[in-house]
Design a protein around this motif. Structure first.
Motif, PDB file in Angstrom:
ATOM      1  N   HIS A  27       0.831  -1.214   0.000  1.00 51.25           N
ATOM      2  CA  HIS A  27       0.000   0.000   0.000  1.00 51.25           C
ATOM      3  C   HIS A  27       0.861   1.257   0.000  1.00 51.25           C
ATOM      4  N   PRO A  28       1.604   1.470  -1.072  1.00 51.04           N
ATOM      5  CA  PRO A  28       2.414   2.689  -1.124  1.00 51.04           C
ATOM      6  C   PRO A  28       1.509   3.913  -1.084  1.00 51.04           C
ATOM      7  N   LYS A  29       1.973   4.913  -0.348  1.00 49.39           N
ATOM      8  CA  LYS A  29       1.119   6.083  -0.166  1.00 49.39           C
ATOM      9  C   LYS A  29       1.124   7.010  -1.372  1.00 49.39           C
ATOM     10  N   SER A  30       2.163   6.932  -2.190  1.00 46.34           N
ATOM     11  CA  SER A  30       2.246   7.858  -3.316  1.00 46.34           C
ATOM     12  C   SER A  30       2.979   7.189  -4.476  1.00 46.34           C
ATOM     13  N   ALA A  31       2.891   7.871  -5.610  1.00 44.68           N
ATOM     14  CA  ALA A  31       3.595   7.361  -6.785  1.00 44.68           C
ATOM     15  C   ALA A  31       5.090   7.276  -6.504  1.00 44.68           C
ATOM     16  N   PHE A  32       5.600   8.247  -5.746  1.00 42.92           N
ATOM     17  CA  PHE A  32       7.034   8.241  -5.434  1.00 42.92           C
ATOM     18  C   PHE A  32       7.417   6.981  -4.663  1.00 42.92           C
ATOM     19  N   VAL A  33       6.627   6.677  -3.620  1.00 42.22           N
ATOM     20  CA  VAL A  33       6.937   5.482  -2.805  1.00 42.22           C
ATOM     21  C   VAL A  33       6.839   4.232  -3.667  1.00 42.22           C
ATOM     22  N   ALA A  34       5.806   4.185  -4.507  1.00 41.65           N
ATOM     23  CA  ALA A  34       5.646   3.015  -5.369  1.00 41.65           C
ATOM     24  C   ALA A  34       6.851   2.864  -6.284  1.00 41.65           C
ATOM     25  N   ARG A  35       7.219   3.949  -6.928  1.00 41.69           N
ATOM     26  CA  ARG A  35       8.366   3.895  -7.848  1.00 41.69           C
ATOM     27  C   ARG A  35       9.639   3.512  -7.104  1.00 41.69           C
ATOM     28  N   PHE A  36       9.873   4.152  -5.940  1.00 43.09           N
ATOM     29  CA  PHE A  36      11.141   3.949  -5.253  1.00 43.09           C
ATOM     30  C   PHE A  36      11.259   2.551  -4.642  1.00 43.09           C
TER      31      PHE A  36
END
Lengths: 372, 592
Positions: free
Chosen positions: A238-247
């Motif tokens: 459950h990444p909170k943002s696109a950044f977290v998902a990408r990283f």
């Protein structure tokens, strides 16, 4: 009066409140708050310049924050009217460049933190010998750092950090200078030795696989802000943002054609390159998908099937790499970007036509522009 | 007890506390430097345009002294200094590059011997070299005794060529060390890359030469500035050869009767103006390259392997050159010290005697023995070297700061500028400023005292030593000190257990260099010595200008031997008292 700086061993609780650090006009940390529970292993993950090193150095007392509060154990070590020097914080640290003193032998490097303790000489010697044994470098005790390999030097740094029985051990990207083989081996040793010692650990890295392998809790930093702090499973699922998902690693990212909510935090999307099918995905309340919605897919959530399969989006294998336990593929699905690191036990050759299916648990729809 | 502990581990608002403390320590450093260097020099130079302000003339503002200084004898001195320094710089770079290349990049025999000879050359002052050469080639001296009539060289030596040659030998070690570092850092991959991409030997050399160009420029600038500032050659050779050099004409202007401080001040200003700009240009070019951090990535140097004959020829060539620049003058001084006449050869042949060595320590009518002055010089060396070390380390720490601020930049510019200030200018600046009535009456009367000489010598040593120490200080990664702090060491223990051991070798060498340079220093000593307490260099200089030159030579040999002895003893003590790990630092490949 002989007073030990390093008190009897108790894992420390670390509490950071609204920490801010400025370097001139540059804001390195902006309102970071987190709590590290005693005896847990926390990994702070982020790209270069995200502020993770600054945060670690603030915890160590090497860097002085501009404002905020840091509490280690029951003691405020930084606050509006308090600054405790590094030697009084009851912690130790493994440095990125190892920071072994070149004029001291391995034994003396490891024994250094014990010199301020009330242990007897024999106890100190026993403790150093035991630690060197545990990290597997007892036979190198009389060598100097420059006579050791990178992996051996890192073991000395680890032994030194664990020698003084402090409540908190900080790790500043300790594996970044090692080759892949040694990195995996040492990562396991760091995890086991630190947990065996029962200390609280705060570890920083930019490598998401390292973070997930080590952490009880993962904190993701971006531009000086802690954007997500949670269990590794939750950060991954459950990444909170696109950044977290990408990283934290995605196999592909595609603009979606339409989004239809189907349940709480669940949507169904259609993709331009496969308009005949829908893909189920999770959304994040922190990243509303009403602007520039994109589908983010984890590598583990993509499966390859023969072209003859009924379901799935059509794709063409562009590249294949053997990884030992199977094959990783790059798949062109007719979108501007390709799917990468798509695992399959069987090999699909370059140019093969395939069908691609997505696991709803590994798909997220988020605003691609809204990074934080 | 708990309360006490709590108080001892916390301190109120350290943010402001730290800033306040930094400001005070910074102010203190600047105050010391101002009193040591800036104020005396600026005050002195100001006399050039405002003599009346310092009771040296009738005008509050005049440019007439500038015009006077550029005419006649003093004008010739300025001109001579300029072209001699340029020529010396070029010669020094040419020879140093050749020797450095042979030593660093070929399989020449005795690599350590040649580097050691360069260190020895660094310790020998120019006036000793000059006198050594005179003792070799003067009619009736060593060369003549060996049947070599060197009248042609003797006449050449007492002129521009001799001055350029001796200055070149004096600046050679600086150039050699700078260029050696450049060549060592020049990994073979640059040559390999050029060669595999089709470049021949010539194109390869042209391709890699710009990489060491900053080192070459740096060597030139150091040699130029050293020659412009030199007083030893100007005083011993220039004056006798009637070849005016600016530093000597400045000295002359002060010691002539009546003394002409305004013209001396113009010459001082010109010397500073001539040496500061090239040093700044060099600094700009070297920016970011000066203090390369040793690391495991340091590339291995690939050496050209010559065959047995070529290797022997190369070794013989280097040996001959080093013999000419350091061996022969030493042999000259030593051989001269074993005679007690004005000439090595008399009508009854060559006479070897130890009489000069006895005379050195026995009073002659109207002459001073060497014992007292040598003791004075050693005391001076001790004070100056120790004082310099403390100040230079403090400055080096500021210069090596990882977060350079305005203070660091100012310190950098200031030290660069100060290195270029000739000793003679400092010396004259001191007698001028510290003899001002408002200083002697209301502040402190240091004129003609030992403390003033010590201050002057420290002022002349600090800039170069601070810059020398900045390299080793900046090579210590900050994490080494941080590691000590987070592992329980307080500031003092972190310094004494990490930084100090790592710097110990550099500190010892900085101390030794300052100590030996102080003993052999002539310009400041000649001007500021306390009457009745002449340092050895001044006494030796007095002997050498008389018929008792052989006593001066014996005193020179004893002084040099004493300096080498002190170096040996200090290094032996360092070896005996320091742990083995300390001595590893600075050895090849030990710090990675």
């Amino acid at each position: 009066m002989s007073q030990s700086n390093h008190h009897s061993f108790t894992p420390s609780r670390v509490e950071v409140k609204d920490l801010r650090k400025e370097f001139g006009a540059k804001v390195a940390l902006n309102g970071v708050s987190l709590v590290v529970e005693p005896g847990t292993f926390t990994v702070l993950l982020g790209p270069s310049g995200s502020g993770k090193t600054t945060l670690l150095r603030c915890l160590a007392g090497i860097e002085q924050p501009t404002s905020g509060q840091i509490r280690i154990g029951d003691k405020v070590v930084f606050g509006p009217s308090t600054v405790v020097s590094p030697d009084k914080r009851n912690l130790s640290m493994v440095f990125q460049d190892y920071a072994l003193w070149p004029h001291m032998s391995v034994r003396k490097n490891v024994a250094f933190p014990l010199s301020n303790t009330s242990l007897t000489r024999a106890e100190k010697q026993r403790r150093v010998a035991d630690l060197l044994e545990r990290v597997g470098i007892a036979h190198l005790a009389e060598r100097y750092p420059n006579e050791l390999s990178g992996g051996e030097q890192q073991r000395v740094a680890l032994a030194r950090a664990l020698s003084s029985q402090v409540g908190l051990v900080l790790f500043d990207e300790p594996l970044s200078n090692l080759d892949a083989d040694r990195r995996d081996q040492l990562r396991i040793e760091i995890a086991t030795l630190t947990r065996d010692a029962g200390v609280t650990a705060v570890y920083i890295t930019h490598d998401q696989s390292e973070a997930f392998a080590l952490a009880d809790r993962v904190g993701v930093l971006r531009q000086g802000e802690l954007v997500q702090y949670s269990r590794p499973e939750k950060v991954y699922r459950h990444p909170k943002s696109a950044f977290v998902a990408r990283f934290t690693g995605v196999a592909g990212e595609f603009a979606v054609e339409s989004v239809r909510p189907i349940a709480d935090k669940r949507v169904e999307v259609t993709l331009p390159f496969a308009p005949f099918m829908t893909v189920e995905a999770t959304t994040s309340e922190n990243s509303p998908y009403d602007v520039d919605p994109h589908l983010f897919v984890r590598a583990a959530g993509v499966s390859l099937h023969p072209e003859t399969s009924d379901a799935g989006a059509p794709g063409v294998i562009r590249d294949v790499a053997y990884t030992g336990r199977g094959y990783e593929h790059v798949v062109d699905v007719g979108a501007p970007s390709s799917l990468t690191k798509v695992f399959a036990a069987e090999r699909f050759e370059r140019g093969d036509k395939v069908k691609v299916m997505f696991d709803p648990q590994s798909c997220f729809v988020m605003n691609a522009q809204e990074e934080a | 007890m708990t309360t006490t502990l709590s108080l001892s581990t916390t301190r109120p608002r350290a943010n402001l506390d730290w800033l306040r403390r930094l400001r005070w320590s910074g102010l203190l450093v600047w105050l010391v430097l101002a009193l040591l260097i800036v104020v005396p020099v600026l005050t002195f130079v100001a006399v050039a345009v405002s003599p009346r302000l310092f009771h040296q003339g009738s005008s509050y503002f005049t440019l007439a002294n500038i015009a006077t200084a550029f005419q006649g004898y003093t004008g010739q001195g300025i001109l001579d200094s300029l072209w001699v320094s340029v020529l010396t710089g070029l010669a020094s770079v040419a020879f140093a590059t050749t020797i450095a290349w042979i030593v660093q990049r070929t399989n020449v025999y005795g690599r350590r011997v040649w580097s050691g000879a360069m260190w020895l050359l660094l310790l020998v002052p120019t006036w000793m070299t000059t006198l050594g050469w005179i003792d070799v080639i003067s009619p009736g001296e060593l060369a003549w005794a060996l049947g070599v009539h060197t009248l042609f060289f003797y006449h050449m030596f007492f002129g521009a060529s001799g001055i350029v040659f001796v200055n070149m030998t004096a600046s050679l070690p600086f150039s050699f060390f700078v260029i050696s570092v450049g060549l060592r850092g020049l990994g073979s991959e640059f040559e390999d890359a050029a060669r595999v991409h089709g470049a021949g030997r010539w194109l390869t050399m042209r391709t890699i030469l710009p990489i060491i160009a900053p080192a070459l420029l740096s060597a030139f600038v150091i040699s130029f500035a050293e020659t412009m500032s030199d007083f030893g050659v100007a005083f011993t050779l220039g004056a006798n050869a009637h070849f005016p050099i600016a530093t000597y004409t400045l000295f002359n202007a002060i010691y002539a009767f009546p003394a002409n401080f305004p013209v001396a001040a113009v010459i001082a200003g010109v010397l500073i103006l001539c040496t500061v700009p090239p040093v700044f240009v060099q600094s700009r070019v070297m920016r970011g390259r000066s203090y390369a951090v040793l690391s495991g990535r340091t590339r291995a140097v690939r050496r050209h392997h010559f065959g047995p004959v070529g290797r022997l020829a190369l070794t013989a060539g280097v040996g001959l050159f080093m013999f000419l620049v350091i061996g022969l003058p030493l042999v000259g001084a030593i051989s001269s010290s074993f005679t007690n006449t004005a000439s090595f050869i008399t009508s009854s042949g060559v006479h070897w005697t130890l009489q000069s060595f006895k005379d050195v320590f026995q009073p002659l009518p109207s002459y001073t023995t060497l014992g007292g002055p040598l003791w004075t010089s050693n005391q001076l060396g001790l004070w100056v070297a120790s004082g310099t070390l403390v100040l230079a380390y403090v400055l080096a720490r500021r210069m090596a700061s990882r977060s350079p601020g305005v203070g660091q930049k100012i310190a950098d510019v200031f030290l660069l500028g100060s290195i270029a200030i000739p000793g003679i200018v400092l010396g004259v600046g001191y007698i001028f400023f510290y003899d001002q009535r408002f200083i002697t009456s209301h502040v402190v009367d240091l004129y003609e005292t030992m403390p003033l000489l010590i201050m002057g010598l420290i002022a002349s040593s600090v800039p170069s030593q601070a810059r020398l120490l900045t390299g080793p200080v900046s090579q210590i990664q900050s994490s080494l000190n941080e590691a000590a702090r987070v592992h329980g060491a307080n500031k003092w223990r972190a310094f004494s257990s990490t930084s100090f051991p790592l710097l110990s070798r550099a500190l010892v060498w900085a101390w030794l260099i300052t100590f030996t340079k102080t003993i052999s220093e002539l310009a400041i000593a000649q001007i500021l010595y306390q009457p009745g307490h002449e340092p050895a260099s001044v006494v030796i200089e007095t002997y050498l200008g008389t018929i008792f030159a052989s006593i001066g030579s014996a005193a020179t040999v004893i002084t040099l031997a004493e300096m080498i002895g002190v170096i040996g003893i200090v290094l032996l003590i360092f070896r005996l008292v320091t742990p083995a790990g300390w001595r590893r630092i600075g050895e090849a490949g030990s710090y990675s």
